[in-house]
Scaffold this motif. Structure first.
Motif, PDB file in Angstrom:
ATOM      1  N   THR A   1      18.596  16.214   4.585  1.00 48.40           N
ATOM      2  CA  THR A   1      20.038  16.207   4.852  1.00 48.40           C
ATOM      3  C   THR A   1      20.554  14.776   5.080  1.00 48.40           C
ATOM      4  OG1 THR A   1      21.765  17.058   6.306  1.00 48.40           O
ATOM      5  CG2 THR A   1      19.635  16.639   7.317  1.00 48.40           C
ATOM      6  N   PRO A   2      21.805  14.535   4.692  1.00 52.49           N
ATOM      7  CA  PRO A   2      22.384  13.199   4.926  1.00 52.49           C
ATOM      8  C   PRO A   2      22.982  13.043   6.331  1.00 52.49           C
ATOM      9  CG  PRO A   2      23.881  14.511   3.605  1.00 52.49           C
ATOM     10  CD  PRO A   2      22.643  15.340   3.809  1.00 52.49           C
ATOM     11  N   ARG A   3      22.839  14.036   7.198  1.00 57.85           N
ATOM     12  CA  ARG A   3      23.483  13.986   8.518  1.00 57.85           C
ATOM     13  C   ARG A   3      22.999  12.840   9.394  1.00 57.85           C
ATOM     14  NH1 ARG A   3      23.928  20.338  10.158  1.00 57.85           N
ATOM     15  NH2 ARG A   3      25.470  20.840   8.575  1.00 57.85           N
ATOM     16  N   LEU A   4      21.712  12.511   9.326  1.00 56.19           N
ATOM     17  CA  LEU A   4      21.193  11.427  10.173  1.00 56.19           C
ATOM     18  C   LEU A   4      21.567  10.054   9.626  1.00 56.19           C
ATOM     19  CD1 LEU A   4      17.609  12.694  11.122  1.00 56.19           C
ATOM     20  CD2 LEU A   4      19.691  12.736  12.494  1.00 56.19           C
ATOM     21  N   SER A   5      21.415   9.891   8.322  1.00 56.47           N
ATOM     22  CA  SER A   5      21.737   8.607   7.696  1.00 56.47           C
ATOM     23  C   SER A   5      22.036   8.832   6.214  1.00 56.47           C
ATOM     24  CB  SER A   5      20.569   7.636   7.857  1.00 56.47           C
ATOM     25  OG  SER A   5      20.788   6.479   7.092  1.00 56.47           O
ATOM     26  N   ARG A   6      23.295   8.661   5.851  1.00 61.08           N
ATOM     27  CA  ARG A   6      23.684   8.873   4.462  1.00 61.08           C
ATOM     28  C   ARG A   6      23.005   7.862   3.542  1.00 61.08           C
ATOM     29  NH1 ARG A   6      26.746  12.075   2.007  1.00 61.08           N
ATOM     30  NH2 ARG A   6      27.843  12.841   3.822  1.00 61.08           N
ATOM     31  N   ASP A   7      22.883   6.608   3.980  1.00 60.71           N
ATOM     32  CA  ASP A   7      22.257   5.581   3.146  1.00 60.71           C
ATOM     33  C   ASP A   7      20.780   5.891   2.895  1.00 60.71           C
ATOM     34  OD1 ASP A   7      24.643   4.190   3.015  1.00 60.71           O
ATOM     35  OD2 ASP A   7      24.129   2.846   4.683  1.00 60.71           O
ATOM     36  N   ALA A   8      20.068   6.275   3.950  1.00 57.93           N
ATOM     37  CA  ALA A   8      18.643   6.598   3.799  1.00 57.93           C
ATOM     38  C   ALA A   8      18.465   7.833   2.920  1.00 57.93           C
ATOM     39  CB  ALA A   8      18.009   6.828   5.168  1.00 57.93           C
ATOM     40  N   TYR A   9      19.337   8.814   3.067  1.00 62.09           N
ATOM     41  CA  TYR A   9      19.279  10.029   2.254  1.00 62.09           C
ATOM     42  C   TYR A   9      19.470   9.681   0.777  1.00 62.09           C
ATOM     43  CZ  TYR A   9      20.623  14.617   0.410  1.00 62.09           C
ATOM     44  OH  TYR A   9      20.712  15.777  -0.330  1.00 62.09           O
ATOM     45  N   ASN A  10      20.473   8.855   0.488  1.00 62.52           N
ATOM     46  CA  ASN A  10      20.722   8.447  -0.906  1.00 62.52           C
ATOM     47  C   ASN A  10      19.561   7.640  -1.464  1.00 62.52           C
ATOM     48  OD1 ASN A  10      23.202   9.760  -1.046  1.00 62.52           O
ATOM     49  ND2 ASN A  10      24.310   7.981  -0.257  1.00 62.52           N
ATOM     50  N   GLU A  11      18.954   6.820  -0.628  1.00 64.16           N
ATOM     51  CA  GLU A  11      17.778   6.040  -1.062  1.00 64.16           C
ATOM     52  C   GLU A  11      16.607   6.973  -1.383  1.00 64.16           C
ATOM     53  OE1 GLU A  11      15.312   3.072  -2.195  1.00 64.16           O
ATOM     54  OE2 GLU A  11      17.482   2.970  -1.879  1.00 64.16           O
ATOM     55  N   MET A  12      16.433   8.011  -0.576  1.00 62.82           N
ATOM     56  CA  MET A  12      15.367   8.990  -0.843  1.00 62.82           C
ATOM     57  C   MET A  12      15.624   9.714  -2.167  1.00 62.82           C
ATOM     58  SD  MET A  12      13.037   9.078   1.477  1.00 62.82           S
ATOM     59  CE  MET A  12      12.780   8.419   3.096  1.00 62.82           C
ATOM     60  N   LYS A  13      16.872  10.098  -2.409  1.00 62.65           N
ATOM     61  CA  LYS A  13      17.204  10.765  -3.668  1.00 62.65           C
ATOM     62  C   LYS A  13      16.855   9.874  -4.855  1.00 62.65           C
ATOM     63  CE  LYS A  13      21.261  12.702  -4.018  1.00 62.65           C
ATOM     64  NZ  LYS A  13      22.690  13.059  -3.836  1.00 62.65           N
ATOM     65  N   ARG A  14      17.215   8.593  -4.764  1.00 63.19           N
ATOM     66  CA  ARG A  14      16.931   7.655  -5.848  1.00 63.19           C
ATOM     67  C   ARG A  14      15.433   7.488  -6.046  1.00 63.19           C
ATOM     68  NH1 ARG A  14      14.673   3.506  -6.785  1.00 63.19           N
ATOM     69  NH2 ARG A  14      14.250   2.986  -4.636  1.00 63.19           N
ATOM     70  N   ALA A  15      14.693   7.365  -4.944  1.00 57.66           N
ATOM     71  CA  ALA A  15      13.251   7.153  -5.022  1.00 57.66           C
ATOM     72  C   ALA A  15      12.553   8.345  -5.665  1.00 57.66           C
ATOM     73  CB  ALA A  15      12.686   6.888  -3.629  1.00 57.66           C
ATOM     74  N   TYR A  16      12.924   9.554  -5.268  1.00 57.66           N
ATOM     75  CA  TYR A  16      12.262  10.739  -5.816  1.00 57.66           C
ATOM     76  C   TYR A  16      12.607  10.957  -7.284  1.00 57.66           C
ATOM     77  CZ  TYR A  16       9.902  12.051  -1.587  1.00 57.66           C
ATOM     78  OH  TYR A  16       9.035  12.056  -0.521  1.00 57.66           O
TER      79      TYR A  16
END
Length: 168
Positions: A29-44
């Motif tokens: 979920t992006p609730r904790l950190s939207r930037d980290a969530y988007n980075e995870m999406k890109r990495a995967y």
């Protein structure tokens, strides 16, 4: 009072469990950190592109990220809250997961700074598992030795060498 070994295992279990709950939640979920969530999406997305076999099996980047995130959260909760053997199973699963993530990072050619945390937490998981699997030290047994009618205390080590006894 708890032994240093027990305190170490509990401290590592709680710290590692909370870390993996946090990291798994970021993947879900992006609730904790939207930037980290988007980075995870890109990495995967890059991981799935680097392994066409996953695409052939029908594993999308979303499914891979959410599966790994859910496993991290579940194992993190077990490591933090559940006593006994399930902690070791969760520890082992997280260790396998960290190895897979390290493989993914190497596969796409990420620099060390992108996966150093996975390396450190993999080492911590390994240390926790090794400490937890060591047998507990048993206190030496006290026995009485009779020599010429006099009784003397005798302390035998848990696994004495053949023919050797420790007398105090």
């Amino acid at each position: 009072m708890a032994s240093p070994r027990t305190i170490t295992i509990i401290a590592l279990s709680v710290a590692l469990g909370l870390f993996f709950v946090f990291m798994g939640t970021i993947k879900l979920t992006p609730r904790l950190s939207r930037d980290a969530y988007n980075e995870m999406k890109r990495a995967y997305k890059s991981y799935v592109r680097a392994l066409p076999m996953l695409k052939k099996m029908g594993v999308s980047s979303i499914l891979l990220r959410k599966s790994i995130g859910a496993l991290e959260v579940a194992c993190g909760i077990v490591m933090t809250l559940v006593p006994g053997r399930p902690k070791d199973v969760a520890n082992f699963l997280l260790l396998l997961l960290v190895l897979a993530v390290l493989f993914f990072h190497q596969l796409v050619g990420d620099p060390l700074k992108r996966y150093a945390h996975a390396l450190v937490f993999g080492i911590l998981l390994t240390c926790r598992l090794l400490i937890a699997r060591q047998p507990e030290e048993q206190p030496p047994e006290k026995r009485i030795l009779s020599v010429n009618g006099d009784e003397q205390p005798l302390i035998c080590e848990a696994a004495p060498e053949k023919g050797k006894m420790k007398v105090s």
